[in-house]
Design an enzyme around this catalytic site. Sequence first.
Site, PDB file in Angstrom:
ATOM      1  N   LYS A   1       1.017  -4.003  -2.925  1.00  0.00           N
ATOM      2  CA  LYS A   1       1.924  -3.553  -2.042  1.00  0.00           C
ATOM      3  C   LYS A   1       1.953  -4.384  -0.694  1.00  0.00           C
ATOM      4  O   LYS A   1       2.730  -4.847  -0.008  1.00  0.00           O
ATOM      5  CB  LYS A   1       2.256  -2.198  -2.035  1.00  0.00           C
ATOM      6  CG  LYS A   1       2.706  -1.386  -2.964  1.00  0.00           C
ATOM      7  CD  LYS A   1       2.660   0.017  -2.982  1.00  0.00           C
ATOM      8  CE  LYS A   1       3.236   0.601  -4.320  1.00  0.00           C
ATOM      9  NZ  LYS A   1       2.731   2.180  -4.531  1.00  0.00           N
TER      10      LYS A   1
ATOM     11  N   GLN B   1       0.234   6.889  -1.182  1.00  0.00           N
ATOM     12  CA  GLN B   1      -0.053   6.459  -2.656  1.00  0.00           C
ATOM     13  C   GLN B   1      -0.481   7.818  -3.322  1.00  0.00           C
ATOM     14  O   GLN B   1      -1.548   8.509  -3.017  1.00  0.00           O
ATOM     15  CB  GLN B   1      -1.315   5.513  -2.589  1.00  0.00           C
ATOM     16  CG  GLN B   1      -1.254   4.926  -4.157  1.00  0.00           C
ATOM     17  CD  GLN B   1      -0.214   4.159  -4.815  1.00  0.00           C
ATOM     18  OE1 GLN B   1       0.358   3.434  -3.928  1.00  0.00           O
ATOM     19  NE2 GLN B   1       0.187   4.611  -5.891  1.00  0.00           N
TER      20      GLN B   1
ATOM     21  N   ASP C   1       9.414   5.678  -0.301  1.00  0.00           N
ATOM     22  CA  ASP C   1       9.293   6.057  -1.573  1.00  0.00           C
ATOM     23  C   ASP C   1      10.542   6.861  -2.137  1.00  0.00           C
ATOM     24  O   ASP C   1      10.916   7.159  -3.312  1.00  0.00           O
ATOM     25  CB  ASP C   1       8.098   6.931  -1.753  1.00  0.00           C
ATOM     26  CG  ASP C   1       7.046   6.207  -2.644  1.00  0.00           C
ATOM     27  OD1 ASP C   1       7.269   5.044  -3.361  1.00  0.00           O
ATOM     28  OD2 ASP C   1       5.981   6.553  -2.538  1.00  0.00           O
TER      29      ASP C   1
END
Length: 299
Positions: A53, A97, A120
């Site tokens: 990422k 994460q 997200d």
Amino acid sequence: MTTVIDGKVAAASVIEAVKSAAAGLEKETGVKTGLAVVIVGDDPASHTYVGAKGRMAKECGFNSIQHTLPAETTQEALAGLVQSLNEDPSVHGILVQLPLPKHLNSDAIIQSIRPDKDVDGLHVVNAGKLATGDLATGLISCTPAGAMLLVRRIHGEDLSGLNAVVIGRSNLFGKPMAQLLLNANATVTTAHSRTKDLAAVARGADILVAAVGRPEMVKADWIKPGATVIDVGINRIDAPERGEGKSRLVGDVAYAQASEVAAAITPVPGGVGPMTIAMLMANTVIAAHRAAGKKPPKF
């Protein structure tokens, strides 16, 4: 001939559009798109994802920030970091994460991210906007957004008259995927482990999306001839044919047999997988445009 839906090609086109949008925003307003990724502990898979990422964010021309915290980080310390990122105007996207170490309450952390920075798409405000059909002001969860983009590559924007079946009802994927299909005018069935005669339900689908996490569960006789099959599963299975202790990745669909029946199908790997990071970058540049009061790009 079955069309193999190449997620790598689709993801590359999204990334090109993101680069162009990020460069345009910076040129016009001086705002550099900023993505902050927070990782707690030393889970190797998580570090691999976060590394990918970060590299992609830099490639897109973003200001890429990574906060790596020790496994013993407290809930208060993590919440404090998220709060400081919420208040930092140079950060447009915040990603924590998952999974977090067991002692941390991940839901409380996710819900503490400002919805306009929740790239997200997991905040209840963003989930609620999607559920009510507001695709214009929220941020959509990356994997379903990517899977939907692949569906549109085959069927276009309007899915009127098509039956879609999503196998899986998770908050992460199944529910938002069903909402996206519904929003595009498909007639949608959400199936799951308690569905009676799942194979018969699946056979009614013009668009079949599998997201259950069970290797090669969906067989050829579950698939309507000529259907589009989107396989979201990523499962590692033993592959003794490759040598002792070797494994390989497979999806939730028995690909070899399914591809003889389906008109279009995503492979695993190389289908939905590459779309997730691409849509994360898309969400971040959308968030940066909104923060700068500019019309965000469409992907």
